[in-house]
Design an enzyme around this catalytic site. Sequence first.
Site, PDB file in Angstrom:
ATOM      1  N   GLY A 246      -1.730   3.647   8.216  1.00  0.00           N
ATOM      2  CA  GLY A 246      -2.263   4.421   7.097  1.00  0.00           C
ATOM      3  C   GLY A 246      -2.525   3.539   5.898  1.00  0.00           C
ATOM      4  N   GLY A 249      -2.343   4.227  -2.159  1.00  0.00           N
ATOM      5  CA  GLY A 249      -2.525   3.551  -3.433  1.00  0.00           C
ATOM      6  C   GLY A 249      -1.795   2.232  -3.531  1.00  0.00           C
ATOM      7  N   GLY A 251      -1.254   0.122  -0.846  1.00  0.00           N
ATOM      8  CA  GLY A 251      -1.672  -0.836   0.165  1.00  0.00           C
ATOM      9  C   GLY A 251      -1.888  -0.156   1.499  1.00  0.00           C
ATOM     10  N   SER A 252      -1.990  -0.979   2.520  1.00  0.00           N
ATOM     11  CA  SER A 252      -2.206  -0.495   3.879  1.00  0.00           C
ATOM     12  C   SER A 252      -1.038  -0.914   4.755  1.00  0.00           C
ATOM     13  CB  SER A 252      -3.518  -1.051   4.432  1.00  0.00           C
ATOM     14  OG  SER A 252      -3.522  -2.462   4.374  1.00  0.00           O
ATOM     15  N   ASP A 886       9.133  10.005  -6.372  1.00  0.00           N
ATOM     16  CA  ASP A 886       7.872  10.430  -5.744  1.00  0.00           C
ATOM     17  C   ASP A 886       8.182  11.129  -4.430  1.00  0.00           C
ATOM     18  OD1 ASP A 886       5.208  10.843  -5.401  1.00  0.00           O
ATOM     19  OD2 ASP A 886       4.765   8.813  -4.702  1.00  0.00           O
TER      20      ASP A 886
END
Length: 1123
Positions: A246, A249, A251-252, A886
């Site tokens: 995935g 915001g 990174g990957s 978060d």
Amino acid sequence: MKKRIRSSYKVGSSNKYHKKNYTDNEKDKKKYRSYKEKHINEKMFDKKEFLNFLTNFNKKFMKKNSLVDHLMKMNDKAEDNYDGYNSSGSRYNNINDDGVELCGTKRYTNNKNNSDYDNYNNNNNMKNKRYSNKKHNNDNIIINNNNNKYTDERKYRNKSIKEDVDYTNDYYNIQLNNNKINNNQTKNKIDTIRNISHEKLGNNKSSSARNLSLIQTSHIPYDAPLADFLENGRFLRTFENISLIGQGGFGSVYKVSHRLEPGSPTYAVKFIYLKVSSLDNVSSRRYFREIAANRDIYSKHVVRYYTWWCEEPQFLPMHLMPKEIQNLVKKNKDTFKKRLTKNKKYSNNCISDSSNNNNSSCYSASSYNSSINSNYRNMKLWIKKKEQSPDMKRYKEVLRKNNAPNLVFYSDNDGLTSKNKENPEKNHNPFLSDKNFSDSIYKKKKSHDYNSSSHKLKKRKNKKKKSKKKRKSKSKIKTNAQGIYEESENDEGRDHFQYKKGKEQFSKFIGKLILWVLHKVSKNMILLIMVILSEEDRDLIVFADNEESNGNDQQMIRHDNMNNENVIIKHRNEDDKNGLDGDKNGLDGDKNGLDGDKNGLDGDKNELDDNKNELDDLLMKQKINSLTRNDIVNIENENPAPHATNNIKNKKVDLNGELTYYDYVGKNEVIPNSRTETNVESINTNGMFNNKFSVMKDEGGEYKKKENMTWGDTKRDGLYENGKHEKDGLGVNKCITNKYIENDDDDDDDDDDNNNNNNIDERKKDLKKKQKNAITKGNEDLLATNGTNNKEKRKKDDDINKNMEKIKSYKKKTPVPEFSIVLLLQMELCKGYTLRKWLDRSTRSDKPLHFTYSDKKMNHPLEFDLFKQLIKGLKDIHATCFIHRDLKPENIFVDNDTYTLKIGDLGLVRFIEEKKREKDFNNIDCYKDNIYTDINQNRITSQISIKGQIIGTPGYTAPEGGALCDEKADIYSAALILLELLCPRFTTIMERYKRLNDFRNYYTVPDYVKIHLNPWYILMLQMSKPNPADRPSAADVYSKIKVLLDPHLTDFAFSFNDIHNEHMNKPPQGTNNFERITDNKDKFVIQSVVDMKNKVENEEIPIEKGLNSNVENIKNENNGADK
């Protein structure tokens, strides 16, 4: 060269960039401190000697060694890259490249390279002998013979090159001959090398990616703190990419397999792209909160982070990088790419097309010779220009020497009349400005004129400096009564005249005469000429005090606009004053009348009113720098005449006796004066100006300026020694202040100054008595208050100026070069999918109270068990003093097989600081959060995760939010997740959003939650209170959930079959933690099992006996329903 790719960190506080034990290697170093680093000295390791040893070894033993071939290729590529040639076989394209080195334009041979080449040929011979037993014996023998012939010819030619004196011609001739003879051999070798390399790249993609010789070196300075975090090439050495998990915001994330570990286990690696300066400490960035938190958190329900490192983008496979990084590399926007293009100047030219051109080579003699010669010529031209160019610091003097005869002195009407404008070629503009300050505008004269004029200029400058020191005010010429010329002054104190009316021929003649005289005679001798000339002609003399003057400030002004222009009149001496006409004599008479008697002021006013129309052409407007309520008006004039008040219509005075504003006739322009002092005219009862005073203080024989003085300050300092407060017809207080200080005139005016001082002393005595009577106690109070107000204003101004200086200094900081790096995080790979996908799956029911059950023997729904695991994970995170900040279903992972929950994505994690938290929350009024309103604008959002985004996801954040949130913010987010778990599957996103928003604003939930899930509803209300201090901790919530899910209470559990019996064929064995006591099926009474359990424990009665009667009633009513 860097000694190590990964630098080690000393354990201790002495190291500035000390990083605690983030990796396993550093943990070992912390345990075993006896570990010592051993660096390889590259000077001791000679590659050539090692290769010679291997070749000799192969000659003796005749065994195949693949390492030798690889090292030979590596060595060839390294040498070719160092010399600036192509890395793919350019050594074989140029035959004499090994024997000759280029240093600028000189070329010399080197015998050492010949031995290297012979070794390489011997190695090829040994290779051919190895394969002679198999096939192609004849071909190999022919190739060996050709190679031997080639080496003999090459040695002979190298010897002949040494004997020749002209190295360059012989070099190019030999190169041409060699290219013609041996072109076919070089082509065959190039083709074989290319074919072998293409085969390897086609067969093994991973091996080519892992070949670090093809990857560029690091471009970050080895001394920079950023270089300590780099481990370039680690990902390609240890991991193999499988698939993309995935992107977000931060990174990957990719799924990778570890090559070095047994069984090649799979991990998740997160790529975070950073733009960091070379002086930045990467561990201080917000991304490392996640690393630092997971280093200490060991929980079953939190995703574990194993290690981290940094690499540069060129060391990573580009298909793994985001599109932004790929575009940066392609467009050469990054710093490392710019350096690569510099190193590859000749790479494109070195590639030879063997199929098209048979007689081509990598560098032909003609093209190479032309390129070298062109570069050499450019270097020579650059050196000549540098030698001929003067010192740039003296560029002004050079320009003045070239333009000296045209710029020294000039007549006042040259270049300004209409005739000169019609013929610009003949009559050039003499004024020097920034735009026409060049040699092309002014026509050059002969060289001896330049030298003579420049020598005279230096002498004149030295004389001017001496004269300026002696004189405190510059001499300026009075205007003529007929109004032919008027004198004005620009911003830099330079004098120029403005043409007004006729007598053009005469003025040109006088101007040319003055130019001739000034070349011969010094400036001080012109005073003799002034005596000889008449009064009208005397005004035509022009002094060029400075050679440079701005043409933009010097413009023509016609006679019609003379009444509206500002003119400064200064008195040179008493002779110039007496030399004026009748109007000027009338002014001197008025001044003498004022000095003789104070009572004559009224008469002087009447005379001035009668002569007002005659004096308008020569009147001066008073210039004011600043008009404030508490400050003195600054008038830029040294010797103003009393008749100057005719240009002033209105003069208003404040109640405190201060001048507030003036209304002028004509155009207002502030003309700065060379003498910086404040001159103020006092006001009489009839509105007339009295004699001038200057706010100056005598200290050590010098006068120092007192700026921004108020009446209170001047009274306290004793500057205002006399003043009057009287009232006119309108009842407005007006102040008369008189203070006289000696004027700064030349040595010739000493007699006048003494006479004026005697008159001043007499008036001081009279006015002191009147001043004491005029000032009352009320006025003194006003003066005192004004003085204190000014002090506060000055402090504020000082603070503002200091802040502005800090801002300017901050902006002037030199920018540090930035480098692009990639932060890699090795994490635990979570199987399954996120909680969001689990809640939105299609198999989940969209009807209320239809929960899911696992295959295991579980007494309660799976939603309750997942929430219990979530609270357990938060408990472990908060126990290590961290906040997630978060928490949302997208950051929670669920395993399909084991139904274990793990909290991930700790990118917004924050350390808990209890002292600050207690102070902050005592000062904050908590309130409900509404997404549709602007209430959230008052939040403190100093720590922002992404640009323009509040910390966390808006749908799940706590009302306090921002930087002041503590661990109770995670409890609020967990309450919203619990509501989503208790509700059925939402068909649309808007339905889910509305449900969560209603609870955030109004605490509204569906009716089935209030009735059938009342204990969970109460727990949600406690977890979502507006004040964070009122919310329970994660440990308290976990203990309450344990009670609600207690397996001992299953006998008294409420079954969902009682409510939805018609929809369920097989009622599952689950609990809703309630006891249903009914007399009729239509009436429901909910009683909490928690209260029942507390009663039983207090009474110390077994559970079976205490609730036996209730159980029997339930069984009878439900007709054998499950307990």
